[in-house]
Design an enzyme around this catalytic site. Structure first.
Site, mmCIF file in Angstrom:
data_model
loop_
_atom_site.group_PDB
_atom_site.id
_atom_site.type_symbol
_atom_site.label_atom_id
_atom_site.label_comp_id
_atom_site.label_asym_id
_atom_site.label_seq_id
_atom_site.Cartn_x
_atom_site.Cartn_y
_atom_site.Cartn_z
ATOM 1 N N GLU A 177 -3.805 8.566 7.156
ATOM 2 C CA GLU A 177 -3.283 7.015 6.995
ATOM 3 C C GLU A 177 -2.107 7.338 8.493
ATOM 4 O O GLU A 177 -2.103 5.802 8.971
ATOM 5 C CB GLU A 177 -3.382 6.430 5.859
ATOM 6 N N HIS A 225 0.960 -1.349 0.170
ATOM 7 C CA HIS A 225 -0.171 -0.011 0.065
ATOM 8 C C HIS A 225 0.887 1.276 -0.015
ATOM 9 O O HIS A 225 1.907 1.144 0.809
ATOM 10 C CB HIS A 225 -0.369 -0.160 1.353
HETATM 11 P P1 IDP Z 1 -4.486 1.515 -4.314
HETATM 12 O O1 IDP Z 1 -3.667 0.671 -3.591
HETATM 13 O O2 IDP Z 1 -3.550 1.088 -5.638
HETATM 14 O O3 IDP Z 1 -4.340 2.851 -3.792
HETATM 15 P P2 IDP Z 1 -6.656 1.643 -3.819
HETATM 16 O O4 IDP Z 1 -8.194 1.716 -4.892
HETATM 17 O O5 IDP Z 1 -6.737 2.353 -2.786
HETATM 18 O O6 IDP Z 1 -6.100 1.225 -4.718
HETATM 19 O O7 IDP Z 1 -7.480 0.252 -3.204
HETATM 20 C C1 IDP Z 1 -7.145 -0.447 -2.175
HETATM 21 C C2 IDP Z 1 -6.799 -1.549 -1.986
HETATM 22 O O8 IDP Z 1 -8.351 -3.040 -2.462
HETATM 23 C C3 IDP Z 1 -6.081 -2.515 -3.465
HETATM 24 O O9 IDP Z 1 -4.591 -2.395 -3.035
HETATM 25 C C4 IDP Z 1 -6.190 -4.261 -3.646
HETATM 26 O O10 IDP Z 1 -5.926 -4.624 -2.622
HETATM 27 C C5 IDP Z 1 -8.083 -3.737 -3.410
HETATM 28 N N1 IDP Z 1 -8.955 -3.508 -4.308
HETATM 29 C C6 IDP Z 1 -9.111 -2.239 -4.829
HETATM 30 N N2 IDP Z 1 -10.216 -2.736 -5.818
HETATM 31 C C7 IDP Z 1 -10.226 -4.054 -6.080
HETATM 32 C C8 IDP Z 1 -10.832 -4.627 -7.286
HETATM 33 O O11 IDP Z 1 -11.290 -4.906 -7.703
HETATM 34 N N3 IDP Z 1 -11.140 -6.264 -6.519
HETATM 35 C C9 IDP Z 1 -10.317 -6.360 -5.595
HETATM 36 N N4 IDP Z 1 -10.046 -6.356 -4.161
HETATM 37 C C10 IDP Z 1 -9.373 -4.385 -4.965
HETATM 38 MG MG MG Z 2 -5.198 3.457 -2.439
#
Ligand code: IDP
Ligand code: MG
Length: 152
Positions: free
Chosen positions: A128, A117
């Site tokens: 965060e 993350h």
């Molecule tokens: P990021 O980690 O690249 O910032 P975010 O959109 O903030 O991405 O989403 C947080 C976390 O949630 C992602 O790292 C991923 O592990 C999970 N995630 C996001 N979208 C999906 C999805 O469509 N299916 C399953 N897990 C997802």
């Molecule tokens: Mg994110």
């Protein structure tokens, strides 16, 4: 650019797969400085707070379950433009869309187990970091910053 601080998590899949060193190494090789670091297991309340922006999405419950499923390593990383720089090193959310050479492209297969993350902006970094660290968890790397990072 400015010296920024960002929250980086080696998620439970990274700890479980023994990739913490590899991930930290990539951040360090870029020149970013660790100013706080903690091995911990997140409880549901803190996990839901951390991922609050995703509440209600179909993957939210699974995400909270996964992020609380085992130990993770939380880090505060400091450097010039570190928020975007770390996002670049980490790569796109879906490893299949991530740039080759990024952590997620090189080491991960699926969006739900994408290892790392990284905060996506100044406000989220501040919000965060406050979930994971208290003021006295931080050390000063001012000397290293001046030696290695600042362009005179
Ligand atoms: P990021 O980690 O690249 O910032 P975010 O959109 O903030 O991405 O989403 C947080 C976390 O949630 C992602 O790292 C991923 O592990 C999970 N995630 C996001 N979208 C999906 C999805 O469509 N299916 C399953 N897990 C997802
Ligand atoms: Mg994110």
């Amino acid at each position: 650019m400015a010296i920024e601080r960002t929250l980086i998590l080696c998620k439970p899949d990274a700890v479980s797969r023994g990739l913490v060193g590899e991930i930290v190494s990539r951040l360090e090789r870029r020149g970013y400085l660790l100013v706080a670091m903690k091995l911990m297991q997140l409880d549901g309340e803190r996990a839901r707070k951390h991922y609050g922006e995703h509440a209600g999405k179909p993957f939210f419950d699974g995400l909270v379950e996964f992020i609380t499923s085992g130990p993770l390593v939380a880090m505060c990383v400091e450097g010039e433009g570190a928020i975007d720089g770390c996002r670049q090193l980490i790569g796109a959310t879906n490893p299949l869309a991530a740039a080759p050479g990024s952590i997620r492209a090189d080491l991960a297969q699926t969006i739900g187990r994408n290892l790392v993350h990284g905060s996506d902006g100044k406000e989220s970094a501040e919000r965060e970091l406050a979930i994971f660290f208290r003021d006295n968890d931080y050390v000063s790397r001012r000397h290293d910053l001046e030696r290695w990072i600042y362009e005179k």
